[in-house]
Design a protein around this motif. Structure first.
Motif, short mmCIF file in Angstrom:
data_model
loop_
_atom_site.label_atom_id
_atom_site.label_comp_id
_atom_site.label_asym_id
_atom_site.label_seq_id
_atom_site.Cartn_x
_atom_site.Cartn_y
_atom_site.Cartn_z
N VAL A 58 50.51 47.26 43.28
CA VAL A 58 51.06 47.05 44.61
C VAL A 58 50.34 45.89 45.30
O VAL A 58 50.95 45.01 45.91
N THR A 59 49.02 45.89 45.18
CA THR A 59 48.21 44.84 45.80
C THR A 59 48.42 43.49 45.13
O THR A 59 48.58 42.47 45.80
N ILE A 60 48.43 43.49 43.80
CA ILE A 60 48.61 42.23 43.07
C ILE A 60 49.98 41.63 43.35
O ILE A 60 50.12 40.40 43.51
N TYR A 61 51.00 42.46 43.43
CA TYR A 61 52.35 41.96 43.69
C TYR A 61 52.39 41.20 45.02
O TYR A 61 52.88 40.07 45.09
N ALA A 62 51.87 41.82 46.07
CA ALA A 62 51.84 41.16 47.38
C ALA A 62 50.99 39.91 47.35
O ALA A 62 51.35 38.88 47.94
N ALA A 63 49.85 39.97 46.64
CA ALA A 63 48.96 38.81 46.58
C ALA A 63 49.60 37.64 45.85
O ALA A 63 49.53 36.49 46.32
N LEU A 64 50.24 37.90 44.72
CA LEU A 64 50.83 36.82 43.93
C LEU A 64 52.05 36.21 44.62
O LEU A 64 52.23 34.98 44.61
N VAL A 65 52.90 37.05 45.19
CA VAL A 65 54.06 36.51 45.90
C VAL A 65 53.61 35.71 47.12
O VAL A 65 54.10 34.61 47.38
N GLY A 66 52.64 36.25 47.86
CA GLY A 66 52.11 35.52 49.01
C GLY A 66 51.43 34.23 48.59
O GLY A 66 51.58 33.19 49.25
N PHE A 67 50.71 34.27 47.48
CA PHE A 67 50.06 33.07 46.94
C PHE A 67 51.08 32.00 46.60
O PHE A 67 50.91 30.83 46.97
N ALA A 186 44.36 35.09 48.97
CA ALA A 186 45.57 35.90 48.94
C ALA A 186 45.24 37.34 48.55
O ALA A 186 45.80 38.29 49.12
N MET A 187 44.35 37.52 47.60
CA MET A 187 43.95 38.86 47.17
C MET A 187 43.24 39.59 48.31
O MET A 187 43.52 40.76 48.58
N VAL A 188 42.33 38.89 48.97
CA VAL A 188 41.62 39.50 50.10
C VAL A 188 42.60 39.85 51.22
O VAL A 188 42.54 40.94 51.80
N SER A 216 32.75 57.64 45.32
CA SER A 216 33.10 57.21 43.97
C SER A 216 34.47 56.53 43.96
O SER A 216 34.64 55.46 43.36
N GLN A 217 35.45 57.12 44.63
CA GLN A 217 36.78 56.51 44.70
C GLN A 217 36.73 55.16 45.40
O GLN A 217 37.37 54.20 44.97
N MET A 218 35.96 55.10 46.48
CA MET A 218 35.86 53.85 47.23
C MET A 218 35.29 52.73 46.37
O MET A 218 35.84 51.62 46.35
N TRP A 219 34.24 53.02 45.62
CA TRP A 219 33.61 51.97 44.83
C TRP A 219 34.41 51.62 43.58
O TRP A 219 34.38 50.47 43.14
N VAL A 220 35.16 52.57 43.05
CA VAL A 220 36.07 52.21 41.94
C VAL A 220 37.10 51.23 42.44
O VAL A 220 37.39 50.21 41.79
N ALA A 221 37.68 51.50 43.61
CA ALA A 221 38.68 50.59 44.18
C ALA A 221 38.08 49.22 44.45
O ALA A 221 38.73 48.19 44.19
N ILE A 222 36.85 49.18 44.94
CA ILE A 222 36.20 47.90 45.22
C ILE A 222 35.95 47.14 43.92
O ILE A 222 36.24 45.94 43.81
N PHE A 223 35.43 47.83 42.91
CA PHE A 223 35.17 47.17 41.62
C PHE A 223 36.46 46.67 40.99
O PHE A 223 36.51 45.58 40.41
N VAL A 224 37.52 47.46 41.07
CA VAL A 224 38.81 47.05 40.51
C VAL A 224 39.31 45.79 41.19
O VAL A 224 39.80 44.86 40.54
N LEU A 230 38.41 38.12 39.87
CA LEU A 230 37.75 37.27 38.87
C LEU A 230 38.72 36.89 37.75
O LEU A 230 38.72 35.76 37.27
N VAL A 231 39.54 37.84 37.32
CA VAL A 231 40.53 37.56 36.28
C VAL A 231 41.55 36.53 36.76
O VAL A 231 41.92 35.61 36.02
N LEU A 232 42.00 36.66 38.00
CA LEU A 232 42.96 35.70 38.55
C LEU A 232 42.35 34.30 38.64
O LEU A 232 43.01 33.30 38.33
N ILE A 233 41.09 34.22 39.05
CA ILE A 233 40.41 32.93 39.10
C ILE A 233 40.29 32.33 37.70
O ILE A 233 40.49 31.13 37.49
N PHE A 234 39.97 33.18 36.72
CA PHE A 234 39.88 32.72 35.34
C PHE A 234 41.23 32.18 34.85
O PHE A 234 41.29 31.14 34.17
N LEU A 235 42.31 32.85 35.20
CA LEU A 235 43.64 32.41 34.77
C LEU A 235 44.00 31.07 35.40
O LEU A 235 44.61 30.22 34.75
#
Length: 246
Positions: A58-67, A186-188, A216-224, A230-235
């Motif tokens: 859901v987040t990536i979709y909005a970020a990529l379309v907005g980007f 865009a991701m932020v 634990s849930q909060m930090w998993v979401a942050i790490f994800v 980082l993956v998007l920047i690499f791409l």
């Protein structure tokens, strides 16, 4: 890359991450209300990865379309500014105003205007991507060599030929630099816009975890979200290496 430099490139950050991990564990064991143990974070992710990947999409979709939208508008306006200098005074102040507008402040207004759907999050992501790309595009399109420009003009080249054969190729390094900044923004923007007005997305997951004090849930979401950025920047960097070969 030389073996010695390769070893340094791999070992140096690995040492830093190990030190950070040890510091994290010390804080988690002694100040449990601040950080959860890394084992709990890993178990939380492994226990329901589908939950995080669904919200991440859901987040990536909005970020990529907005980007994509933000960068397209930014490049279009940069082309206008480069070719019609009088537009600079008209466009840049508005662009700067949009850049300094707090995302958290504008998100509720967008939700009121467009409803509880993906559009507000796409707009916020697009606004985040817009300014870095426009500034880099203007810089890149203006960075043409004066002598090369004079050669094109002496050959009666049209503005279209100059743009396609000179300005655009010259500006590619700047455009990709802008893309790296814009994809992060865009991701932020997408994550922050999800802090209100939705129950889906990584931003909403962070808010939900904060409400129920689920560290634990909060930090998993942050790490994800961090790993995804980082993956998007690499791409983007990979696309740059495949596109620019000189």
């Amino acid at each position: 890359m030389k073996p010695k430099n390769l070893a340094i490139t791999i070992i140096a950050p690995l040492i830093v991450f190990v030190i950070l991990g040890l510091c994290w564990q010390w804080v988690a064991l002694n100040l449990k209300s601040i950080l959860p143990p890394l084992g709990d974070v890993a178990n939380e992710f492994l226990s329901r990865p589908d939950f995080y990947f669904t919200n991440l999409w859901v987040t990536i979709y909005a970020a990529l379309v907005g980007f994509a939208i933000g960068c397209a508008v930014a490049i279009f306006l940069a082309i206008l500014i480069v070719h019609f200098a009088f537009l600079r005074a008209a466009i840049l102040p508005v662009a700067l105003m949009l850049n300094v507008t707090p995302i958290v402040a504008i998100s509720p207004a967008l939700i009121v205007a467009f409803g509880f759907n993906a559009i507000p999050h796409i707009i916020v992501a697009g606004l985040g991507a817009f300014f870095p790309m426009m500034i880099n595009a203007i810089t890149g399109l203006r960075s043409v060599d004066d002598q090369a420009l004079e050669v094109f003009r002496s050959m009666s080249a049209s503005r279209t030929d100059i743009f396609l054969r000179l300005r655009l190729p010259t500006s590619l390094p700047h455009l990709f630099s802008g893309a790296r900044l814009s994809i992060t923004a865009a991701m932020v923007g997408s994550i922050v816009s999800e802090f209100m007005g939705t129950s889906k997305g990584i931003g909403a997951t962070i808010v939900m975890a904060t409400t129920y004090l689920n560290l634990s849930q909060m930090w998993v979401a942050i790490f994800v979200s961090v790993i995804t950025s980082l993956v998007l920047i690499f791409l983007v960097g990979l696309a740059e290496r495949l596109t620019i070969r000189w």
